[in-house]
Design an enzyme around this catalytic site. Sequence first.
Site, PDB file in Angstrom:
ATOM      1  N   GLU A 202       0.825  -1.200   0.000  1.00  0.00           N
ATOM      2  CA  GLU A 202       0.000   0.000   0.000  1.00  0.00           C
ATOM      3  C   GLU A 202       0.864   1.257   0.000  1.00  0.00           C
ATOM      4  O   GLU A 202       1.937   1.286   0.599  1.00  0.00           O
ATOM      5  CB  GLU A 202      -0.920  -0.005   1.223  1.00  0.00           C
ATOM      6  CG  GLU A 202      -1.823  -1.220   1.224  1.00  0.00           C
ATOM      7  CD  GLU A 202      -2.861  -1.217   2.338  1.00  0.00           C
ATOM      8  OE1 GLU A 202      -3.673  -2.146   2.347  1.00  0.00           O
ATOM      9  OE2 GLU A 202      -2.864  -0.309   3.180  1.00  0.00           O
TER      10      GLU A 202
ATOM     11  N   CYS B  39       3.485   8.395   1.400  1.00  0.00           N
ATOM     12  CA  CYS B  39       3.992   7.409   2.360  1.00  0.00           C
ATOM     13  C   CYS B  39       4.191   6.089   1.612  1.00  0.00           C
ATOM     14  O   CYS B  39       3.247   5.498   1.107  1.00  0.00           O
ATOM     15  CB  CYS B  39       2.973   7.273   3.494  1.00  0.00           C
ATOM     16  SG  CYS B  39       3.451   6.067   4.727  1.00  0.00           S
TER      17      CYS B  39
ATOM     18  N   CYS C 283       6.215  -7.228   7.142  1.00  0.00           N
ATOM     19  CA  CYS C 283       7.312  -6.737   7.976  1.00  0.00           C
ATOM     20  C   CYS C 283       7.689  -7.838   8.952  1.00  0.00           C
ATOM     21  O   CYS C 283       6.832  -8.578   9.429  1.00  0.00           O
ATOM     22  CB  CYS C 283       6.878  -5.489   8.751  1.00  0.00           C
ATOM     23  SG  CYS C 283       8.242  -4.705   9.637  1.00  0.00           S
TER      24      CYS C 283
ATOM     25  N   CYS D  39       6.280  -5.564  15.810  1.00  0.00           N
ATOM     26  CA  CYS D  39       5.885  -4.573  16.831  1.00  0.00           C
ATOM     27  C   CYS D  39       4.447  -4.874  17.238  1.00  0.00           C
ATOM     28  O   CYS D  39       3.589  -5.097  16.384  1.00  0.00           O
ATOM     29  CB  CYS D  39       6.008  -3.155  16.282  1.00  0.00           C
ATOM     30  SG  CYS D  39       7.702  -2.760  15.802  1.00  0.00           S
TER      31      CYS D  39
ATOM     32  N   CYS E  13       1.238  -2.827  15.761  1.00  0.00           N
ATOM     33  CA  CYS E  13       1.203  -2.508  14.341  1.00  0.00           C
ATOM     34  C   CYS E  13       0.563  -3.641  13.562  1.00  0.00           C
ATOM     35  O   CYS E  13       0.941  -4.800  13.707  1.00  0.00           O
ATOM     36  CB  CYS E  13       2.624  -2.267  13.830  1.00  0.00           C
ATOM     37  SG  CYS E  13       2.680  -1.887  12.063  1.00  0.00           S
TER      38      CYS E  13
ATOM     39  N   CYS F 251      -1.353   5.230  10.155  1.00  0.00           N
ATOM     40  CA  CYS F 251      -0.139   4.530  10.592  1.00  0.00           C
ATOM     41  C   CYS F 251      -0.492   3.182  11.188  1.00  0.00           C
ATOM     42  O   CYS F 251      -1.374   3.078  12.037  1.00  0.00           O
ATOM     43  CB  CYS F 251       0.569   5.296  11.699  1.00  0.00           C
ATOM     44  SG  CYS F 251       1.083   6.919  11.233  1.00  0.00           S
TER      45      CYS F 251
HETATM   46  N1  SAH Z   1       9.303   0.043  10.254  1.00  0.00           N
HETATM   47  C1  SAH Z   1       9.440   1.463  10.197  1.00  0.00           C
HETATM   48  C2  SAH Z   1       8.514   2.067   9.205  1.00  0.00           C
HETATM   49  C3  SAH Z   1       7.048   1.940   9.516  1.00  0.00           C
HETATM   50  S1  SAH Z   1       6.542   3.520   9.941  1.00  0.00           S
HETATM   51  C4  SAH Z   1       9.300   2.034  11.593  1.00  0.00           C
HETATM   52  O1  SAH Z   1       9.054   1.279  12.504  1.00  0.00           O
HETATM   53  O2  SAH Z   1       9.512   3.225  11.778  1.00  0.00           O
HETATM   54  C5  SAH Z   1       5.043   3.332  10.642  1.00  0.00           C
HETATM   55  C6  SAH Z   1       4.898   4.238  11.857  1.00  0.00           C
HETATM   56  O3  SAH Z   1       3.590   4.044  12.349  1.00  0.00           O
HETATM   57  C7  SAH Z   1       5.841   3.835  12.948  1.00  0.00           C
HETATM   58  O4  SAH Z   1       6.232   4.907  13.751  1.00  0.00           O
HETATM   59  C8  SAH Z   1       4.971   2.905  13.728  1.00  0.00           C
HETATM   60  O5  SAH Z   1       5.462   2.718  15.007  1.00  0.00           O
HETATM   61  C9  SAH Z   1       3.643   3.618  13.682  1.00  0.00           C
HETATM   62  N2  SAH Z   1       2.525   2.742  13.966  1.00  0.00           N
HETATM   63  C10 SAH Z   1       2.464   1.423  13.739  1.00  0.00           C
HETATM   64  N3  SAH Z   1       1.270   0.927  14.110  1.00  0.00           N
HETATM   65  C11 SAH Z   1       0.547   1.956  14.568  1.00  0.00           C
HETATM   66  C12 SAH Z   1      -0.766   2.084  15.060  1.00  0.00           C
HETATM   67  N4  SAH Z   1      -1.595   1.032  15.133  1.00  0.00           N
HETATM   68  N5  SAH Z   1      -1.192   3.303  15.423  1.00  0.00           N
HETATM   69  C13 SAH Z   1      -0.377   4.369  15.301  1.00  0.00           C
HETATM   70  N6  SAH Z   1       0.869   4.310  14.831  1.00  0.00           N
HETATM   71  C14 SAH Z   1       1.341   3.115  14.472  1.00  0.00           C
END
Ligand code: SAH
Length: 372
Positions: free
Chosen positions: A104, A117, A124, A128, A131, A345
Amino acid sequence: MRTHALNNPVTGAPETNLLDLDRRAMESFFESIGYQAFHGRNVLKWLHKHGVTDFDAMTDISKNLRQLLADITVPALPEIVFEQPSRDGTRKWIIELADGQRVETVYIPDGNRSTLCVSSQVGCALDCSFCSTAQQGFNRNLSVSEIIGQVWLATRELERPLTNVVLMGMGEPLANFDAVVAAMSLMQDDLAYGLSKYRVTLSTSGIVPALRQLREVSDVSLAVSLHATSNELRDELVPINRKYPLEELIPACRDFIRDDKRRKITWEYVMLDGVNDSVAHAKALIRLLEGVPSKVNLIPFNPFPGSGFNSSPLERIEDFRQRLMKAGVMAITRKTRGDDIDAACGQLVGQVRDRSKRRSRQILHTVRGGQT
Ligand code: SAH
């Protein structure tokens, strides 16, 4: 019509996708077929600046060279198979790759800014806990053409030029180092998208050795997914922390911006109700970032089914933000954009219900009230 690929007449290498090549690789490729490097720069400009992939339309290139390029190269791009506009102007594209995998890409207009973005991997591997991309697991790295292809496609779709690109889509960009670095160099190249180093931002969960290496080969801006101020909590939220704990991550980030006084690290901090959002956490964050030029993005948690987390209430986020600001740490609360289309995000998963019918392009309009 060509029925099968020919090989490079000099090196014997198989057909090259020209969209996999950044400036340096393009120059070497042209030299490898017996042409001067400037032809490569010219083709780069046609492909990216003008968006032309048909060699016959590259009018200042000799017929012979055009024929050779048509014989031994392809300008292959991924394809937009699905577009979902959001009520707030955000647009989410589902991009299909040559092997049928999907990622996406999200376009986020905001005043004078128009930000794309971009995804760097299918899925991935980092797991985390908050996420939703993580729940999908890891499939594979994207190639240069699949990363820059997202920028190519968006540039052609949009009525206004992109002002910013963030590598904050699906995947961990530093785990796909070479392809991401080459794609970012195209984003910054005047012959391609011409974005300044302040307008291309890589977001990482903190793969420290790759971060140190990045500094040697690229000058893009850095965002780091922090989310916790102690190793104990960060180990749970961002498991890569067990390998590269805060005492290694923070100095590596400080070093990253060492030579540029105008630079700051953007720290992403997702606000999780009752998990990382107390007054004590705010104080710990202030201490942790002491001496590091910083900007903190507080991100309200975007829920998804089965996550087990809730977003902190807005008042608590604002109180947290005020505490940081009073201590001299610049902090903003990131607006949640595109959440009605799961484009916010951590919500990018390539959710397409009926995969079989989506060969041709479809546009789905968001029906007010949530259902699509
Ligand atoms: N792997 C990289 C790039 C992904 S960026 C990284 O970790 O930075 C995606 C961003 O969205 C990251 O800051 C991640 O922590 C945040 N994110 C992931 N899941 C989320 C959620 N459910 N709500 C808000 N932010 C989230």
